[in-house]
Enzyme design. Structure first.
Site, PDB file in Angstrom:
ATOM      1  N   HIS A   1       7.618  -7.509  -4.360  1.00  0.00           N
ATOM      2  CA  HIS A   1       6.327  -7.795  -4.685  1.00  0.00           C
ATOM      3  C   HIS A   1       6.437  -9.378  -5.443  1.00  0.00           C
ATOM      4  CE1 HIS A   1       4.041  -4.221  -3.749  1.00  0.00           C
ATOM      5  NE2 HIS A   1       5.290  -3.581  -3.964  1.00  0.00           N
TER       6      HIS A   1
ATOM      7  N   CYS B   1       5.696  -6.095   1.359  1.00  0.00           N
ATOM      8  CA  CYS B   1       5.810  -4.604   1.203  1.00  0.00           C
ATOM      9  C   CYS B   1       5.512  -3.915   2.323  1.00  0.00           C
ATOM     10  CB  CYS B   1       5.422  -4.075  -0.009  1.00  0.00           C
ATOM     11  SG  CYS B   1       5.780  -2.503  -0.652  1.00  0.00           S
ATOM     12  N   TYR B   2       4.403  -3.105   2.289  1.00  0.00           N
ATOM     13  CA  TYR B   2       3.627  -2.439   3.545  1.00  0.00           C
ATOM     14  C   TYR B   2       3.157  -3.408   4.330  1.00  0.00           C
ATOM     15  CZ  TYR B   2       0.438   0.553   6.155  1.00  0.00           C
ATOM     16  OH  TYR B   2      -0.261   1.138   7.315  1.00  0.00           O
TER      17      TYR B   2
ATOM     18  N   GLY C   1       0.942  -1.017  -0.008  1.00  0.00           N
ATOM     19  CA  GLY C   1       0.022   0.095   0.060  1.00  0.00           C
ATOM     20  C   GLY C   1       1.074   1.093   0.131  1.00  0.00           C
TER      21      GLY C   1
ATOM     22  N   GLY D   1     -22.229  -5.761 -25.113  1.00  0.00           N
ATOM     23  CA  GLY D   1     -21.347  -6.486 -26.015  1.00  0.00           C
ATOM     24  C   GLY D   1     -19.791  -6.928 -25.563  1.00  0.00           C
ATOM     25  N   GLY D   2     -19.461  -6.335 -24.324  1.00  0.00           N
ATOM     26  CA  GLY D   2     -18.270  -6.494 -23.693  1.00  0.00           C
ATOM     27  C   GLY D   2     -18.284  -8.153 -22.951  1.00  0.00           C
ATOM     28  N   VAL D   3     -17.279  -8.380 -22.829  1.00  0.00           N
ATOM     29  CA  VAL D   3     -17.093  -9.727 -22.414  1.00  0.00           C
ATOM     30  C   VAL D   3     -17.753 -10.033 -21.011  1.00  0.00           C
ATOM     31  CG1 VAL D   3     -15.391 -11.472 -21.444  1.00  0.00           C
ATOM     32  CG2 VAL D   3     -14.383  -9.955 -23.105  1.00  0.00           C
ATOM     33  N   ASP D   4     -17.802  -9.378 -19.932  1.00  0.00           N
ATOM     34  CA  ASP D   4     -18.398  -9.421 -18.794  1.00  0.00           C
ATOM     35  C   ASP D   4     -19.969  -9.785 -18.887  1.00  0.00           C
ATOM     36  OD1 ASP D   4     -15.840  -9.126 -17.928  1.00  0.00           O
ATOM     37  OD2 ASP D   4     -16.452  -6.995 -17.077  1.00  0.00           O
ATOM     38  N   SER D   5     -20.557  -8.608 -19.611  1.00  0.00           N
ATOM     39  CA  SER D   5     -22.103  -8.890 -19.640  1.00  0.00           C
ATOM     40  C   SER D   5     -22.487 -10.014 -20.616  1.00  0.00           C
ATOM     41  CB  SER D   5     -22.878  -7.533 -19.959  1.00  0.00           C
ATOM     42  OG  SER D   5     -22.423  -7.002 -21.237  1.00  0.00           O
TER      43      SER D   5
ATOM     44  N   GLU E   1       4.066 -11.176  -6.399  1.00  0.00           N
ATOM     45  CA  GLU E   1       2.885 -11.126  -7.186  1.00  0.00           C
ATOM     46  C   GLU E   1       3.113 -10.749  -8.572  1.00  0.00           C
ATOM     47  OE1 GLU E   1       3.083  -9.264  -4.764  1.00  0.00           O
ATOM     48  OE2 GLU E   1       2.286  -7.331  -5.130  1.00  0.00           O
TER      49      GLU E   1
ATOM     50  N   LYS F   1     -11.397 -11.111 -14.348  1.00  0.00           N
ATOM     51  CA  LYS F   1     -11.663 -11.146 -15.713  1.00  0.00           C
ATOM     52  C   LYS F   1     -10.965 -12.117 -16.529  1.00  0.00           C
ATOM     53  CE  LYS F   1     -12.596  -7.652 -18.901  1.00  0.00           C
ATOM     54  NZ  LYS F   1     -13.742  -6.943 -18.745  1.00  0.00           N
TER      55      LYS F   1
END
Ligand code: XMP
Length: 589
Positions: free
Chosen positions: A169, A79-80, A52, A224-228, A171, A372
């Site tokens: 980090h 880190c933090y 953070g 029209g996007g991936v999620d919806s 990750e 995602k």
């Protein structure tokens, strides 16, 4: 399902990345506020405290319930998180001599070979650092097992109390053995078992949808996007096509062919998706708008009005319907997403009818626990074709936020060999977003120099600019062009749409679109008296949009693209954005 790992959010953009990495290892991880009471996460096998931007000695900086460090469950501070653990256990944290941002080399210290955290490590491997403060004194019972040139305490541990900390980090992909370190912590130290695979959770997701829908039908506002699209398809599978309806709002701010493309996609899938043509409403409301935030507000309001009208007309606000949304995990967590995305989303969700539905449990969000890439994996499992799942992200307010405007006419100002062009573009430095002019160079850089590193450095050093663009080609020298007073008008949106169409067509044909994550094309009101706009190309690579790298393209492709763009009526020049994020943002507004 109870998560095995909780990631405590200390305010860092890497918090989501940690949870995703743990899930990639096949282990269910979820994020909680850093100050979650210890008893609420009792069932976990392990806890990771994220990084953070704060300093542990700042008043009001994020902290955790100290009981979490009582040794009953393994904890990894990143880190933090490492600094917080150190401070809470009586060690010493102070500002370092100088900050350490970017790549560093990890040296393994005495005793590392016995460490379960570093099992399988080798000496002098690359890590990625981003910190100013350092641990200067260890808490009792800890030893250090890794260091870098500027950071003595890069890895510390107290294995008898199951407490571990890393200053770097693990990750991020730039840390060579980051995945191994997380796997050591999760499997060996915490004893987690593999329990997470989104692609194999379809049945569970569908059961949940049926339970929430409870006999009712579901309607979606799809983009029209991936999620919806994936959320919609999940509902169709769970409830049957006749119980799921979609409405796509054409705002008049879409890319060329988008509305037709989305309609064709849903038709092919056999879905009931209707198009609401609302271009007149949106463009009418936007007429004359110049200020970026005002544009967003107008679009948000127009969305609200259109949605309310549809809900009313189609009688969707009754006991037979629930609302479906493609909300994904980062949208539900405070620190996820961008400031602007949050703004537009509050507009969407503020529709009074929708608010009522949410409060009465009339909402289905089948993807709310997923990231995602997990949504894409679910899409593959559903049998959706790759072209629906690999679409580049496109912002809700559409072309309007890529069509820059100006209140006044203004000349560029010479800065040595470069020009300060007074169009206002957004940037992100630290936690703040600011609007500032752009620096334009007359020379497109040769591949031999890393112009992007130089551009990013320049923005970091120059408070008055947010990004650097290079001229690709124009009908006049930069110094003889000017910024023109301009607003959102249909002709300029049309100009931008044509530029975007050409860019998309050429990047698809050349395969360049597969090398990048997103490719905004921006229209700026900078040109000659006859041709008053220029096009800026902004291809970027990114993992999640939080940070991004400017990507250069092949000279031949760029030359051909610029030539075609300059044939568009009203376009004077073509520029290339060289700025990474940070300090520039991906979008210009
Ligand atoms: P920035 O410009 O913040 O963009 O680097 C990060 C990602 O967010 C998208 N973006 C938006 N999406 N409404 C949206 O739905 C918005 O107002 C908005 N602004 C930025 C952007 O396209 C990129 O993928």
């Amino acid at each position: 399902m109870t998560p095995q790992i909780f990631v405590l959010d200390a305010g860092g953009q890497y918090c989501h990345l940690i949870a995703r990495r743990v899930r990639e290892l096949g282990v269910h991880a979820e994020i909680r506020r850093s100050d979650v009471p210890a008893h609420e996460i009792r069932g976990a096998r392990g806890v990771i405290i994220s990084g953070g931007p704060a300093s542990v000695y700042d008043p009001g900086s994020p902290t955790i319930d100290p009981e979490i460090l009582d040794g009953s469950v393994p904890v990894l501070g990143v880190c933090y998180g490492l600094q917080l653990m150190t401070q809470l256990l009586g060690g010493d944290v102070r500002p370092g001599q100088k900050g350490e941002y970017g790549l560093a080399t990890l040296s393994l210290e005495d005793g590392w070979a016995a460490s379960r955290l570093l099992a399988g490590f080798s000496d002098r491997k690359q890590i990625w650092m981003s910190h100013k403060d350092v641990v200067a004194g260890l808490p009792a019972g800890f030893s250090r097992i890794g260091s870098t040139e500027t950071c003595a305490m890069a890895v510390i541990e107290n294995p008898s109390r199951h407490l571990y900390g890393v200053q770097f980090h693990p990750e991020v992909v730039h840390t060579a053995q980051g995945r191994e370190l997380l796997a050591n912590f999760v499997f060996d130290i915490c004893g987690c078992v593999k329990d997470w695979d989104p692609a194999h959770q379809l049945e569970e997701i569908e059961t949940q949808i049926r339970k929430t829908a409870a006999g009712r039908k579901v309607f979606f506002f799809v983009s029209g996007g991936v999620d919806s699209t994936v959320a919609f398809q999940l509902c169709v599978r769970a409830l049957g096509a006749d119980r799921v309806r979609g409405i796509y709002v054409d705002t008049g701010l879409m890319r060329a062919g988008e509305t037709e493309g989305v309609a064709a996609m849903f038709a092919k899938l056999g879905d009931d998706v209707r198009v609401e043509h609302a271009a007149g409403e949106f463009l009418g409301a936007l007429a004359g708008a110049r200020d970026p935030e005002l544009k967003r507000a107008i679009i948000g309001e127009a969305f609200v009005a259109v949605q309310e009208r549809i809900i009313e007309e189609q009688h969707l606000l009754n006991a037979r319907w629930v609302l479906g949304q493609g909300t994904i995990y980062p949208d539900t967590i405070e620190s996820g997403g961008t400031a602007q995305a949050a703004v537009i989303k509050t507009h969407h969700n503020r529709v009074a009818g929708i608010q009522k539905l949410i409060e009465s449990g009339g909402i289905v969000e089948p993807l709310q626990s997923f990231y995602k890439d997990e949504v894409r994996a679910i899409g593959v499992q559903l049998g959706l074709p790759p072209e629906y799942l690999e679409r580049h992200p496109f912002p809700g307010p559409g072309l309007a936020i890529r069509c820059l405007c100006s209140e006044v006419d203004a000349e560029p100002i010479a800065r040595g060999d470069e020009w300060l062009v007074p169009v206002r573009s957004v940037g992100v430095q630290g936690d703040f977003r600011t609007y500032a002019p752009v620096l334009a160079t007359e020379e497109y850089p040769s591949k031999a120099v890393d112009a992007r590193a130089a551009a990013t450095e320049l923005v970091n050093q120059t408070a008055e600019i947010n990004r650097v663009i290079a001229l690709v080609s124009a009908i006049a020298p930069v110094g003889s062009m000017r910024v023109w007073a301009s607003s959102i008008v249909p002709a300029r949106i049309e100009r931008l749409r044509e530029a975007d169409r050409i860019v998309r067509e050429m990047s698809r044909a050349s395969g360049f679109d597969r090398e990048i994550w997103q490719f905004p094309v921006v229209l700026i009101p900078f040109g000659t008296a006859e041709r008053r706009d220029s096009v800026v190309l902004r291809p970027v690579d990114s993992v999640d949009g939080m940070t991004a790298e400017a990507v250069l393209m092949d000279d031949n492709l760029l030359g051909a693209m610029a030539e075609r763009l300059r044939e568009i009526d009203g376009v004077a020049g073509v520029f290339y954005d060289l700025t990474h994020k940070p300090p520039g943002t991906i979008e210009w507004e």
